[in-house]
Design a protein around this motif. Structure first.
Motif, PDB file in Angstrom:
ATOM      1  N   ARG A  29       0.826  -1.212   0.000  1.00 43.22           N
ATOM      2  CA  ARG A  29       0.000   0.000   0.000  1.00 43.22           C
ATOM      3  C   ARG A  29       0.862   1.266   0.000  1.00 43.22           C
ATOM      4  O   ARG A  29       0.520   2.274  -0.624  1.00 43.22           O
ATOM      5  N   GLU A  30       1.988   1.215   0.694  1.00 42.99           N
ATOM      6  CA  GLU A  30       2.833   2.399   0.846  1.00 42.99           C
ATOM      7  C   GLU A  30       3.926   2.522  -0.217  1.00 42.99           C
ATOM      8  O   GLU A  30       4.639   3.528  -0.265  1.00 42.99           O
ATOM      9  N   LEU A  31       4.078   1.478  -1.068  1.00 40.11           N
ATOM     10  CA  LEU A  31       5.233   1.403  -1.968  1.00 40.11           C
ATOM     11  C   LEU A  31       5.392   2.624  -2.858  1.00 40.11           C
ATOM     12  O   LEU A  31       6.473   3.242  -2.897  1.00 40.11           O
ATOM     13  N   ASP A  32       4.361   2.997  -3.605  1.00 38.29           N
ATOM     14  CA  ASP A  32       4.500   4.086  -4.577  1.00 38.29           C
ATOM     15  C   ASP A  32       4.881   5.396  -3.903  1.00 38.29           C
ATOM     16  O   ASP A  32       5.801   6.106  -4.352  1.00 38.29           O
ATOM     17  N   ARG A  36       8.434   7.524  -4.342  1.00 32.89           N
ATOM     18  CA  ARG A  36       8.429   8.925  -4.777  1.00 32.89           C
ATOM     19  C   ARG A  36       9.204   9.802  -3.792  1.00 32.89           C
ATOM     20  O   ARG A  36       9.931  10.713  -4.188  1.00 32.89           O
ATOM     21  N   ALA A  37       9.052   9.511  -2.509  1.00 30.22           N
ATOM     22  CA  ALA A  37       9.656  10.359  -1.484  1.00 30.22           C
ATOM     23  C   ALA A  37      11.116  10.026  -1.202  1.00 30.22           C
ATOM     24  O   ALA A  37      11.887  10.905  -0.794  1.00 30.22           O
ATOM     25  N   HIS A  38      11.526   8.760  -1.431  1.00 26.45           N
ATOM     26  CA  HIS A  38      12.821   8.332  -0.910  1.00 26.45           C
ATOM     27  C   HIS A  38      13.745   7.660  -1.936  1.00 26.45           C
ATOM     28  O   HIS A  38      14.839   7.219  -1.569  1.00 26.45           O
ATOM     29  N   ALA A  39      13.346   7.575  -3.197  1.00 25.53           N
ATOM     30  CA  ALA A  39      14.127   6.818  -4.185  1.00 25.53           C
ATOM     31  C   ALA A  39      15.561   7.302  -4.319  1.00 25.53           C
ATOM     32  O   ALA A  39      16.457   6.519  -4.643  1.00 25.53           O
ATOM     33  N   ALA A  40      15.807   8.567  -4.068  1.00 21.75           N
ATOM     34  CA  ALA A  40      17.164   9.114  -4.243  1.00 21.75           C
ATOM     35  C   ALA A  40      18.052   8.901  -3.020  1.00 21.75           C
ATOM     36  O   ALA A  40      19.263   9.138  -3.087  1.00 21.75           O
ATOM     37  N   GLU A  41      17.485   8.455  -1.924  1.00 23.13           N
ATOM     38  CA  GLU A  41      18.279   8.243  -0.713  1.00 23.13           C
ATOM     39  C   GLU A  41      19.189   7.025  -0.883  1.00 23.13           C
ATOM     40  O   GLU A  41      18.817   6.053  -1.547  1.00 23.13           O
ATOM     41  N   ILE A  76      13.674  -3.061   0.583  1.00 26.40           N
ATOM     42  CA  ILE A  76      12.691  -1.991   0.410  1.00 26.40           C
ATOM     43  C   ILE A  76      11.547  -2.161   1.401  1.00 26.40           C
ATOM     44  O   ILE A  76      11.087  -1.204   2.040  1.00 26.40           O
ATOM     45  N   GLN A  77      11.046  -3.389   1.526  1.00 30.91           N
ATOM     46  CA  GLN A  77       9.971  -3.627   2.494  1.00 30.91           C
ATOM     47  C   GLN A  77      10.411  -3.220   3.898  1.00 30.91           C
ATOM     48  O   GLN A  77       9.657  -2.587   4.643  1.00 30.91           O
ATOM     49  N   GLY A  78      11.647  -3.588   4.249  1.00 29.98           N
ATOM     50  CA  GLY A  78      12.143  -3.253   5.579  1.00 29.98           C
ATOM     51  C   GLY A  78      12.179  -1.756   5.828  1.00 29.98           C
ATOM     52  O   GLY A  78      11.841  -1.281   6.917  1.00 29.98           O
ATOM     53  N   LEU A  79      12.546  -0.993   4.801  1.00 31.01           N
ATOM     54  CA  LEU A  79      12.599   0.461   4.953  1.00 31.01           C
ATOM     55  C   LEU A  79      11.199   1.059   5.078  1.00 31.01           C
ATOM     56  O   LEU A  79      10.986   2.015   5.836  1.00 31.01           O
TER      57      LEU A  79
END
Length: 222
Positions: A29-32, A36-41, A76-79
């Protein structure tokens, strides 16, 4: 007699339903929004580099749907779960018998560790934010699929080596007979958790416990 305990999570310390009905749907549910918010981290970007294809979200969702134990997906799930726990949206489920047993073993000087297909981050979060309080400090190690697949004996040999232990000194707890088979092949002692609530069936190949109070383990006397 084994001197250390290595435990699985899903179906062993924690209800299978919690993973499949709470954690997995939350991550999907939160993936997208998370990407969007954290892909560059750095942490997120490093995991995404291991995801094939141009549409990273689509590939991650495909892995989710097929329950693939892919290391970048687990990262990714863990984050995502880290954020959920920090915001109070998630709390780690443990069966009522688990925390008292873990605390008693730790108090008796028994080294404890976790081996789960979930990422090290996800493991730490579940125990840090558990319904029984912060249990993260009870564990000397957290091992994930970077050590190898859970049904391969080599993974358990690597864990023992990383832990500085002989395999024979380790008791592995899991609900999955094939994981226990692999651990035993590596030289570990084994015990299958057969919890009626999770519908686990005894394999007949390993000692059985219905909960942690029945685990056949006695700390060494000083």
């Amino acid at each position: 007699m084994p001197a250390r305990i290595l435990t699985d999570i899903e179906g062993t310390t924690t209800a299978i339903a919690f993973v499949h009905r709470t954690l997995f749907p939350f991550a999907e549910r939160e993936l997208d929004g998370f990407l969007r918010a954290h892909a560059a981290e750095p942490e997120v970007a490093a995991a995404l580099r291991e995801v094939p294809g141009d549409d990273k979200a689509a590939q991650l969702r495909a892995w989710m749907a097929a329950d693939v134990k892919a290391t970048p997906l687990k990262a990714i799930q863990g984050l995502i779960w880290r954020q959920g726990y920090a915001e109070g949206a998630l709390r780690g489920h443990l069966w009522p018998d688990v925390a008292p047993a873990l605390r008693a073993w730790h108090a008796a000087g028994v080294p404890l560790a976790v081996y789960s297909s979930g990422s090290e981050e996800a493991q730490r979060l579940l125990f840090r934010h558990s319904e029984a309080g912060n249990l993260e400090g009870l564990f000397a190690g957290f091992f994930d699929t970077r050590m190898g697949a859970k049904r391969e004996a080599a993974a358990y040999a690597r864990i023992a080596a990383a832990w500085g232990a002989a395999p024979a000194d380790v008791l592995f707890l899991s609900d999955v007979a094939e994981e226990l088979d692999a651990a035993r092949e590596a030289g570990m002692a084994t015990c299958q958790l057969v919890r009626p609530e999770d519908g686990t069936a005894a394999s007949g190949r390993h000692p059985v416990a219905r909960d942690f109070t029945e685990v056949p383990f006695a700390p060494a006397k000083g």
